[in-house]
Design a protein around this motif. Structure first.
Motif, PDB file in Angstrom:
ATOM      1  N   VAL A 288       0.812  -1.214   0.000  1.00 54.13           N
ATOM      2  CA  VAL A 288       0.000   0.000   0.000  1.00 54.13           C
ATOM      3  C   VAL A 288       0.851   1.272   0.000  1.00 54.13           C
ATOM      4  O   VAL A 288       2.032   1.267   0.372  1.00 54.13           O
ATOM      5  CB  VAL A 288      -0.964   0.031   1.205  1.00 54.13           C
ATOM      6  CG1 VAL A 288      -1.849  -1.190   1.218  1.00 54.13           C
ATOM      7  CG2 VAL A 288      -0.206   0.176   2.523  1.00 54.13           C
ATOM      8  N   VAL A 289       0.224   2.371  -0.403  1.00 52.52           N
ATOM      9  CA  VAL A 289       0.815   3.709  -0.358  1.00 52.52           C
ATOM     10  C   VAL A 289       0.100   4.493   0.734  1.00 52.52           C
ATOM     11  O   VAL A 289      -1.131   4.559   0.753  1.00 52.52           O
ATOM     12  CB  VAL A 289       0.673   4.423  -1.723  1.00 52.52           C
ATOM     13  CG1 VAL A 289       1.216   5.839  -1.639  1.00 52.52           C
ATOM     14  CG2 VAL A 289       1.373   3.630  -2.815  1.00 52.52           C
ATOM     15  N   ARG A 290       0.883   5.124   1.617  1.00 53.60           N
ATOM     16  CA  ARG A 290       0.280   5.826   2.752  1.00 53.60           C
ATOM     17  C   ARG A 290       0.413   7.344   2.657  1.00 53.60           C
ATOM     18  O   ARG A 290      -0.133   8.058   3.503  1.00 53.60           O
ATOM     19  CB  ARG A 290       0.894   5.329   4.060  1.00 53.60           C
ATOM     20  CG  ARG A 290       0.494   3.892   4.403  1.00 53.60           C
ATOM     21  CD  ARG A 290       0.976   3.484   5.794  1.00 53.60           C
ATOM     22  NE  ARG A 290       0.383   2.219   6.189  1.00 53.60           N
ATOM     23  CZ  ARG A 290       0.857   1.023   5.836  1.00 53.60           C
ATOM     24  NH1 ARG A 290       1.938   0.955   5.072  1.00 53.60           N
ATOM     25  NH2 ARG A 290       0.249  -0.079   6.228  1.00 53.60           N
ATOM     26  N   GLN A 291       1.127   7.840   1.681  1.00 56.71           N
ATOM     27  CA  GLN A 291       1.299   9.279   1.519  1.00 56.71           C
ATOM     28  C   GLN A 291       0.618   9.744   0.236  1.00 56.71           C
ATOM     29  O   GLN A 291       0.819   9.141  -0.822  1.00 56.71           O
ATOM     30  CB  GLN A 291       2.782   9.646   1.487  1.00 56.71           C
ATOM     31  CG  GLN A 291       3.536   9.319   2.773  1.00 56.71           C
ATOM     32  CD  GLN A 291       2.950  10.019   3.988  1.00 56.71           C
ATOM     33  OE1 GLN A 291       2.541  11.186   3.898  1.00 56.71           O
ATOM     34  NE2 GLN A 291       2.918   9.326   5.127  1.00 56.71           N
ATOM     35  N   PRO A 292      -0.168  10.818   0.290  1.00 58.48           N
ATOM     36  CA  PRO A 292      -0.896  11.281  -0.898  1.00 58.48           C
ATOM     37  C   PRO A 292       0.006  11.575  -2.088  1.00 58.48           C
ATOM     38  O   PRO A 292      -0.382  11.316  -3.232  1.00 58.48           O
ATOM     39  CB  PRO A 292      -1.598  12.550  -0.406  1.00 58.48           C
ATOM     40  CG  PRO A 292      -1.739  12.349   1.062  1.00 58.48           C
ATOM     41  CD  PRO A 292      -0.521  11.608   1.493  1.00 58.48           C
ATOM     42  N   ASP A 293       1.229  12.090  -1.840  1.00 61.32           N
ATOM     43  CA  ASP A 293       2.081  12.409  -2.976  1.00 61.32           C
ATOM     44  C   ASP A 293       2.622  11.172  -3.670  1.00 61.32           C
ATOM     45  O   ASP A 293       3.252  11.269  -4.731  1.00 61.32           O
ATOM     46  CB  ASP A 293       3.233  13.332  -2.547  1.00 61.32           C
ATOM     47  CG  ASP A 293       4.070  12.734  -1.426  1.00 61.32           C
ATOM     48  OD1 ASP A 293       3.885  11.537  -1.110  1.00 61.32           O
ATOM     49  OD2 ASP A 293       4.907  13.471  -0.865  1.00 61.32           O
TER      50      ASP A 293
END
Length: 550
Positions: A288-293
């Motif tokens: 998963v990706v946890r940072q919006p950027d």
């Protein structure tokens, strides 16, 4: 040459009378020995002929595993009852014909190596009627399951309460229901296998109080028998009324399974309480990706289009590809089974879980049949039932969300759509087990949130989640269809914005395995006790909408 016909009321002695038999359903000629090997199921029409309790145990339990359980003797003939014959003579005759003490056998055993206590009813013994001895047997079975901390399997076959014992027979309904309640309180799995027929006091007590109810094809179950109903309402009943298939369509049983499938199905269900060790899932990498950027910005219209694509995997696609096994459970137990909700017991990398999700489809026919993934009140009641079962058994919950919203319409409102959704929110909020929700496609309004009050909320990169569809928002607030792009942008319904808002915890990249993301989330949550999970979950939702500078 005369050949015996296997009518519903046939007794096991029939098979000894001839090598050849006639099916009571389709009329074909059956070779007796092959028929017995097939579990007494007609190979042509599939008709399931009644079995004795002993034969039933032989077919279901692992060879040599059955150990009879002794029970306290029940009072015989407490009313000194006599009709055309004294009750004592009827009991003696039934014992001589069947070789049984009464209508229920109780044993310990294993199914596919998994321990279970079984109470099996035999219709040959006075129509499987529920009297003091039968009630004592069912209650003893429940008490033994409680003492051994193992599941209870009930195999029902009964015409109802035993009239010759008067109100004492009636009391067995409450007695057995209390025994089932004790198993609920202890968190032990209970399963009923409904065989033909199951009526009256048995159907209205322990038989329908089990966590999972499986019925054999054609088996009939109900409170009143068909003759009583027809005499009361003075109408002919529809074909198939009270059969297993009718019960499944009306959400009253979890599934209908053929006799040959039952050991496998029961083995899967019994494995729902086998918990792997603390090292479970430690080799799985979190995608998963946890940072919006970390999420590329793309036009909202493009994301909405992908979220609604018919090629997106459905709930059933996911159960087929990343669960080790899945046993679907049907029905709200109140009269309906919503096709837009699929749920059941699953195994994820060796971990038993409860998996629930919206089901759309890939074709127009399937979309129509599944109500376009828009659940009815029955769907949400099914969800709440399965959530409670997960809480009882201590199973983690996985929900997969993909719906335009709850089904709108007259029937939905008439049957309490708002109440059903609200109940799901309440049950999820207080569930003392890990809950992971994944927005896989459309997350539409309260119809989606009803499955997403979770400890971890994940969203697929090309999924959306909103209080309303952009089309609905444009129509209400802009009052013109051309404002849909503006409404979509304003709602901030795509994954990147939702991550910024803290609505979701992480984003699953489009090509990444959702399965791995769920495993990693559960790996962390399994280390937390139930009360702490509930407290943290409620705190999570409590903070939404609060100013961060306060």
């Amino acid at each position: 040459m005369w050949l015996p016909t296997l009518e519903r009321e046939q007794r096991s002695v029939t098979l000894a009378e001839s090598d050849w038999l006639v099916c009571g359903g389709c009329g074909i000629l059956l070779y007796g020995k092959r028929f017995v090997r097939l579990g007494m199921v007609c190979p042509d029409c599939g008709r399931h002929t009644r079995l004795t309790s002993s034969r039933r145990l032989e077919l279901l339990l692992d060879a040599g595993s059955a150990i009879p359980i002794e029970r306290v003797a029940a009072a015989e003939d407490p009313l000194s009852f006599a009709d055309l014959l004294p009750y004592t003579e009827r009991l003696a005759g039934a014992r001589q014909r069947t070789g049984l003490d009464d209508a229920v056998q109780v044993v310990r055993g294993t199914v596919r190596g998994r321990p279970v206590v079984v109470a099996a009813m035999d219709f040959r013994f006075m129509g499987g009627s529920l009297g003091s001895a039968a009630g004592q047997a069912i209650t003893t079975a429940a008490e033994m399951a409680l003492a051994d901390r193992v599941p209870l399997l009930l195999i029902t076959a009964s015409g109802g309460a035993r009239m010759q014992e008067g109100a004492l027979a009636l009391m067995q309904m409450a007695k057995t229901a209390n025994a089932m309640a004790a198993l609920d309180e202890a968190g032990l799995l209970t399963i009923t296998l409904v065989t033909d027929p199951t009526f009256g006091g048995v159907a209205a007590s322990f038989a329908t109080l089990a966590d999972v109810i499986i019925a054999e094809p054609g088996a009939r179950m109900g409170f009143a028998g068909p003759r009583v109903i027809e005499q009361t309402i003075r109408q002919r009943l529809p074909t198939g009324f009270q059969t297993a298939e009718f019960l499944l369509d009306h959400g009253l049983v979890d599934d209908v399974r053929g006799r040959a499938e039952l050991p496998q199905v029961l083995g899967m269900l019994l494995g729902a309480t086998e918990v792997p060790g603390e090292q479970w899932g430690e080799l799985t990498a979190d995608p998963v990706v946890r940072q919006p950027d970390g999420i590329p910005a793309r036009p909202v219209a493009e994301i909405i289009g992908k979220a609604r694509e018919l090629t997106r995997p459905t709930m059933l696609d996911h159960t087929a590809t990343w669960f080790d096994g899945f046993t679907e459970l049907h029905g709200d137990r109140a009269g309906a089974d919503c096709p837009a909700i699929v749920g059941g017991l699953a195994v994820l990398d060796g971990l038993p879980v409860m998996a629930i999700g919206h089901q759309k489809g890939h074709t127009t026919d399937e979309l129509v049949r599944r109500d376009f993934g828009m659940p009815s009140p029955a769907g949400y009641r099914k969800v709440a039932r399965l959530l409670r079962l997960a809480g009882k058994l201590g199973l983690p919950v996985i929900t997969l969300v993909d719906t335009p919203g709850a089904h709108p319409g007259l029937d939905a409102e008439r049957h309490g759509q708002s109440i059903a959704i609200a109940e799901c929110l309440r049950v999820l909020g207080g569930l003392p087990v890990p809950v992971v929700s994944v927005i896989t496609g459309e997350g539409g309004s309260g119809g989606a949130l009803a499955l997403a009050v979770a400890d971890r909320v994940l969203i697929c990169e090309n999924a959306i989640y909103s209080v309303i569809s952009p089309e609905g928002c444009a129509a209400i607030l802009w009052r013109e269809a051309g404002a849909v792009p503006d409404a979509a942008a304003a709602l901030r319904l795509e994954a990147r914005s939702l991550l910024e808002l803290g609505i979701v915890d992480a984003v699953v990249p489009e090509q990444a395995p959702i399965r791995d993301a769920v495993i990693c989330a559960l790996r962390e949550l399994r280390q937390v006790d139930g009360p702490s999970l509930v407290s943290a979950r409620r705190t999570r939702f409590r903070r939404f909408g609060v100013r961060h500078d306060q």
